[in-house]
Design an enzyme around this catalytic site. Sequence first.
Site, PDB file in Angstrom:
ATOM      1  N   LYS A  92       0.795  -1.092   0.012  1.00 63.92           N
ATOM      2  CA  LYS A  92       0.151   0.032  -0.027  1.00 63.92           C
ATOM      3  C   LYS A  92       0.762   1.187   0.022  1.00 63.92           C
ATOM      4  O   LYS A  92       0.705   2.084   0.953  1.00 63.92           O
ATOM      5  CB  LYS A  92      -0.991  -0.090   1.143  1.00 63.92           C
ATOM      6  CG  LYS A  92      -2.041  -1.095   1.165  1.00 63.92           C
ATOM      7  CD  LYS A  92      -3.031  -1.088   2.162  1.00 63.92           C
ATOM      8  CE  LYS A  92      -3.988  -2.130   2.361  1.00 63.92           C
ATOM      9  NZ  LYS A  92      -3.448  -3.290   3.111  1.00 63.92           N
TER      10      LYS A  92
HETATM   11  P1  5BU Z   1      -8.300 -10.921   7.036  1.00 62.66           P
HETATM   12  O1  5BU Z   1      -7.766 -11.718   7.974  1.00 62.66           O
HETATM   13  O2  5BU Z   1      -8.826 -11.637   5.920  1.00 62.66           O
HETATM   14  O3  5BU Z   1      -9.374  -9.988   7.455  1.00 62.66           O
HETATM   15  O4  5BU Z   1      -7.234 -10.298   6.395  1.00 62.66           O
HETATM   16  C1  5BU Z   1      -7.472  -9.217   5.396  1.00 62.66           C
HETATM   17  C2  5BU Z   1      -6.183  -8.931   4.689  1.00 62.66           C
HETATM   18  O5  5BU Z   1      -6.591  -8.043   3.435  1.00 62.66           O
HETATM   19  C3  5BU Z   1      -5.133  -8.010   5.399  1.00 62.66           C
HETATM   20  O6  5BU Z   1      -3.849  -8.288   4.967  1.00 62.66           O
HETATM   21  C4  5BU Z   1      -5.353  -6.507   5.050  1.00 62.66           C
HETATM   22  O7  5BU Z   1      -4.193  -5.915   5.043  1.00 62.66           O
HETATM   23  C5  5BU Z   1      -5.848  -6.778   3.643  1.00 62.66           C
HETATM   24  N1  5BU Z   1      -6.813  -5.701   3.295  1.00 62.66           N
HETATM   25  C6  5BU Z   1      -7.999  -5.430   3.711  1.00 62.66           C
HETATM   26  O8  5BU Z   1      -8.291  -6.256   4.530  1.00 62.66           O
HETATM   27  N2  5BU Z   1      -9.103  -4.428   3.200  1.00 62.66           N
HETATM   28  C7  5BU Z   1      -8.552  -3.665   2.004  1.00 62.66           C
HETATM   29  O9  5BU Z   1      -9.299  -3.075   1.819  1.00 62.66           O
HETATM   30  C8  5BU Z   1      -7.235  -3.825   1.714  1.00 62.66           C
HETATM   31  C9  5BU Z   1      -6.517  -4.865   2.301  1.00 62.66           C
HETATM   32 BR1  5BU Z   1      -6.658  -2.743   0.372  1.00 62.66          BR
END
Ligand code: 5BU
Length: 253
Positions: A92
């Site tokens: 990012k």
């Molecule tokens: P989760 O454990 O599935 O909630 O992880 C979500 C991942 O996706 C995490 O690595 C965030 O940095 C990434 N992410 C997110 O959740 N939402 C966004 O809008 C973005 C990245 Br851009």
Amino acid sequence: MKRSAYGQRAAEVTHPVAKKLLQCMEEKKTNLGVSADLTSQKEIVELIHEVGPHICVLKTHVDVIADFTPSFTVELQKLAEKYQFLIFEDRKFADIGQIVQRQYEGGVYRICEWAEIVNAHILPGPGIIEGLKQIGMKHNRGLLLIAQMSSAGNLLTPEYTQQTLAYAQQHADFVMGFIAQTKLTNDPRFLHLTPGVQFANSQDDLGQQYVSVEKALVENQTDVILVGRGIYLASSPREEARRYQECGWGYSV
Ligand code: 5BU
């Protein structure tokens, strides 16, 4: 044999990383990416051995790894080769072009050496894309622009999202798609990768908002689902990855 839309797009797109990803999806029959947000090298390697056969993308946050050493990225690349997935560092980027170049190429992580895909916010304007592109194109890399976020109260308005699309079109030689919650364009050159996907929960307690696999792929028409805690916290990440793979692929052919 019936070809999926991914296979057809793989033949059509010219961006080398988009093509590789679409080919990988078609060959492995998966539109699942895993967010490997674990904090030690060992845990991440163990997770990869579990989920590797089921994924097209491994999404990393190298700066959360407490015991990071540069040799880890060499191992990551070997595992990507063994299991055939692409590495996406969810960095990012969000600074001026001159600084993101250093963050991409240098520092401790030397991201451009091992991550085939990175992402960036367009908040600073198109100079961020130009800066990353000067480094990334030399290494045959691809960029995803963050057009929408999954988190509650985020400031990425519909106008911002449309501007992201416009910048992508101006830099389609390097930009291969978007991080988005919904499909933004029918332009087949651009892939839509969606984080915030889970079977079990609709949110976490820090603003994450989840959608189901069906909502992401069918209703919102995106291309790749990215699942983190839904898989790495499961009692069997391998089985859970298989479930997400089967579910996701089932909606896509
Ligand atoms: P989760 O454990 O599935 O909630 O992880 C979500 C991942 O996706 C995490 O690595 C965030 O940095 C990434 N992410 C997110 O959740 N939402 C966004 O809008 C973005 C990245 Br851009």
